[in-house]
Write an enzyme that holds these catalytic residues in place. Structure first.
Site, short mmCIF file in Angstrom:
data_model
loop_
_atom_site.label_atom_id
_atom_site.label_comp_id
_atom_site.label_asym_id
_atom_site.label_seq_id
_atom_site.Cartn_x
_atom_site.Cartn_y
_atom_site.Cartn_z
N HIS A 291 0.83 -1.22 0.00
CA HIS A 291 0.00 0.00 0.00
C HIS A 291 0.86 1.27 0.00
O HIS A 291 0.48 2.29 0.56
CB HIS A 291 -0.96 0.01 1.19
N ASN B 15 -10.31 -3.44 1.77
CA ASN B 15 -9.91 -3.43 0.36
C ASN B 15 -11.14 -3.23 -0.52
O ASN B 15 -12.28 -3.24 -0.04
CB ASN B 15 -9.24 -4.76 -0.03
N HIS C 143 -4.64 0.69 11.79
CA HIS C 143 -4.41 -0.53 12.57
C HIS C 143 -5.76 -1.15 12.91
O HIS C 143 -6.61 -0.49 13.51
CB HIS C 143 -3.63 -0.19 13.84
#
Length: 715
Positions: A118, A190, A382
């Protein structure tokens, strides 16, 4: 041969010198994964390396990998590296798993300071407004009716470096940071709802396979190479994700027209303590749309920043992108299954026909970052950033991510205080008793950063029961710690078949072309043949199409595809109509164009929230005096990929204008032309669906109607 001694490298398996350069390794692979045999040479004749000296300059030290067995970094041989150590087949990963922690920790620290994955991203600020529909599911305050929460969203490709192109075929990250009053919640997902792997211990493997070959560092930001296909054809739990990636989902038209998925199953707890299992979905207001392959290639060359530019320009022009956040809701049963689908398997979806997506709020992105590095580059997500009312499940991929993301941020951002960077700071009071470390910018007071204490008056105090974060008490059955997986994880093909049969005919054609291209770029025949055996277990026709393109035979497989799978309509991008806000139309004009006609077309498009870009043979302005119109694009800089449709008010006599029109035609885009200009278009075009001719303003109006379907697939 005594253990601990390097086995002599036998040359029997070395590859004969090839006429065609580009062999990925020194070994000709077999169709099946080798599990024993002599150690082959690992370097090719054209390769060399640094002089063999030790880190202290002593001559002769062999620094390469040694031995034929897989080991830990300390040399302990391993017989299992596909499964993490869990409390039973369906239990959580154990902190005791030293192999997982060593493997994932080393992977997390492979890049300095660019993200390992990413790396190539774009981001925006916005706001999330909850509609209250989730109030009965969770006590999370930001999901209560009418609550508005600031957000920061980062979109990204997975494989490419920071300097790669936006429009490559790849999975896209869709990470959202909610700055809630109860702390930060990160939904890190995603644009594809299934993942390559079922267990986080395999994450280094899939990324190592997908990244450029380590000897040449090519190809960049692509999966069309041997190491990727070698892995996914051997590790077939990757099949469903690979098929999604080979579909049009792998080359989105815009971040604004891209779905997002939380991938995992999460556990929600409401104010009464009742729990539910959910999957998160982002549904774009503009619909889900993609490029065609040639467009992606053109954009990568003429505008490698295409997606980040599109997002920033849309926000700047007031076409603020919107997504509806929804959840699929499932009973929180001990089995954690729904309609026979294991909810802890991240390679599986639950079709929306079985569990509809319930809208719980709307996100609007309304501001671009001020500084790319300070915000887009330094933002740290996170999955363990949770708030009261939202908890994790024992999905083995999610369990590993809870460790990996925190470890990665510490490495990439230089220490444990990355949360103090402005873009990462919570919008809630922080009193964590964490002290010192690199880049500490706070100035903690008091003398007792520990609990319990009396010297600081007992502060900070723990929250009252039920007012803080809730680790939902989930019973664990008596079990045995082991490296294993439940039998429900063994189905690797039914979901790939479900996705494929749900696509329209044109989408299926694109899948076949993508597989043919990607496998055609592989060097090794055995890998291509192995991939065909995988495709044969998904769909026979798909396999035949790809085999024909590769010039290979269609393999026979024992488990033929199940023909009884019912399609799921939401998996197809074709066949619906969507809002056109923020769509871009090229208005092709020149100095001889009627200014009144040009003004009528641009005004009509703007009134429909469509952005017209005047495209002309030269820059500057068209016309003089009060009629002067700024030129947005010239024939030298404009390509069809930037536009969703064209309105042509000037004869396409310039070869650059003809190129623009030819591309739009090939890419199935709506084309409009004034009556006098239409006569110069090919008769085939004038007779075709999606080519409108006549009065310029009326033509523009009809084109707006066609834009709602994205493309004119009928032709």
């Amino acid at each position: 041969m005594p253990r601990g001694h390097t086995r002599s490298r036998e040359r029997a398996l070395s590859k004969p010198k090839s006429v065609t350069p580009g062999a990925p390794s020194a070994v000709t692979p077999a169709a099946a994964e080798p599990t024993s045999g002599p150690v082959p040479p690992l370097t090719k004749p054209d390769q060399s390396g640094p002089a063999p000296v030790s880190p202290t300059g002593a001559a002769g030290g062999d620094r390469s990998q040694q031995g034929e067995s897989l080991t830990t970094a300390q040399g302990t041989r391993l017989s299992e590296t596909d499964l993490s150590l869990k409390a039973g087949p369906r239990g959580p990963i154990l902190l005791q798993d030293h192999h997982f922690r060593e493997k994932i920790t080393h992977f997390d620290h492979e890049r300095i300071p660019e993200r390992v994955v990413h790396a190539r991203g774009a981001a925006a600020h916005g706001v999330f407004r909850a509609n209250g529909a989730a109030a009965n599911l969770t006590l999370a305050s930001f999901l209560q009716e009418g609550v508005e929460t600031p957000v920061f969203v980062r979109f990204s490709t997975v494989l490419g470096s920071r300097g790669s192109a936006d429009t490559v075929r790849d999975t896209r990250g869709f990470a959202t940071k909610f700055y809630t009053g109860d702390g930060t919640f990160d939904l890190v997902g995603n644009n594809i709802p299934v993942f390559f792997i079922q267990d986080a211990i395999k994450f280094p493997d899939i990324i190592h396979a997908g990244k450029p070959h380590p000897d040449r560092e090519i190809p960049q930001a692509q999966s069309a190479h041997d190491t990727f296909w070698d892995f996914v054809t051997l590790h077939t739990e990757a099949t469903a994700h690979t098929l999604w990636n080979m579909s049009d989902r792998g080359i989105p038209r815009s971040y604004r027209m891209m779905e997002g998925f939380g991938i995992h199953t999460f556990r929600l707890v409401n104010a009464d303590g009742r729990t539910s299992l959910v999957k998160f979905h982002w549904k774009p207001r503009l619909g889900v749309h993609s490029m065609v392959w040639e467009e992606a290639q053109i954009a990568a060359g003429v505008d490698p920043d295409f997606h980040r530019r599109d997002l920033a320009d849309a926000i700047e022009s007031g076409a603020h992108p919107e997504w509806t956040l929804g959840v699929q809701v499932f009973p929180d049963t001990p089995e954690q299954e729904f309609e026979g689908i294991d909810l802890l398997d991240p390679t599986k979806i639950v079709p929306e026909e079985l569990a509809p997506v319930q809208p719980i709020g709307v996100m609007t992105l309304n501001a671009n970052p001020t500084n790319y590095f300070a915000e887009t580059e330094q933002v740290a997500f996170h999955p363990g950033h949770l708030v009261p009312g939202i908890d994790v499940t024992d999905d083995p991929l999610l369990q590993g991510r809870l460790f990996s993301y925190l470890d990665t941020q510490i490495s990439r951002l230089g220490g444990p205080n990355f949360g103090q960077l402005p873009i990462n700071r919570p919008h809630a009071p922080v009193n964590d008793m964490l002290r010192d470390g690199m880049h500490q910018t706070a100035v903690p007071t008091g003398v007792a950063p520990y609990k319990p204490n009396s010297l600081d008056g007992g502060c900070p105090f723990t929250a009252a029961a039920g007012d803080g974060f809730i680790d939902v008490p989930v019973p664990l059955p008596a079990t045995t710690k082991q490296r294993t997986r439940p039998s429900s994880f063994e189905d690797h093909f039914s979901q790939a078949r479900l996705f494929y049969v749900s696509l329209s005919a044109v989408e299926q054609e694109h899948v076949a072309l993508a597989y043919t291209f990607e496998l055609g770029k592989c060097y090794e025949q055995a890998i291509k043949e192995r991939a065909l055996t995988v495709l044969a277990r998904i769909d026979r026709t798909l396999c035949e199409r790809v085999a024909t393109g590769l010039g290979l035979a269609v393999p026979e497989v024992e488990d033929e595809p199940d023909g009884s799978i019912e399609p799921s309509a939401p998996l197809s991008q074709v066949g619906q109509e969507w809002p056109v806000d923020g769509r871009i139309v090229a208005v092709v004009a020149d100095d001889d164009t009627d200014p009144t006609a040009l003004e009528s077309v641009t005004s009509l498009l703007e009134s429909r929230s469509v952005l017209p870009l005047v495209t002309a043979p030269h820059g500057g302005t068209l016309f003089d005096g009060e009629d002067a119109v700024p030129v947005s694009r010239t024939f030298d800089t404009a390509r069809s990929v930037e536009f969703d449709a064209l309105v042509v008010l000037a004869p396409p006599t310039d070869e650059r204008a003809r190129r623009l029109l030819d591309e739009a035609w090939r890419h199935h885009k709506a084309i409009g032309a004034a009556t006098d200009v239409a006569e110069q278009l090919p008769q085939e075009w004038r007779d075709s669906t999606g080519v409108e001719t006549g009065d310029p303003q009326a033509v523009a109006e009809r084109l707006v109607g066609l834009l709602g379907k994205h493309r004119v697939w009928e032709r």
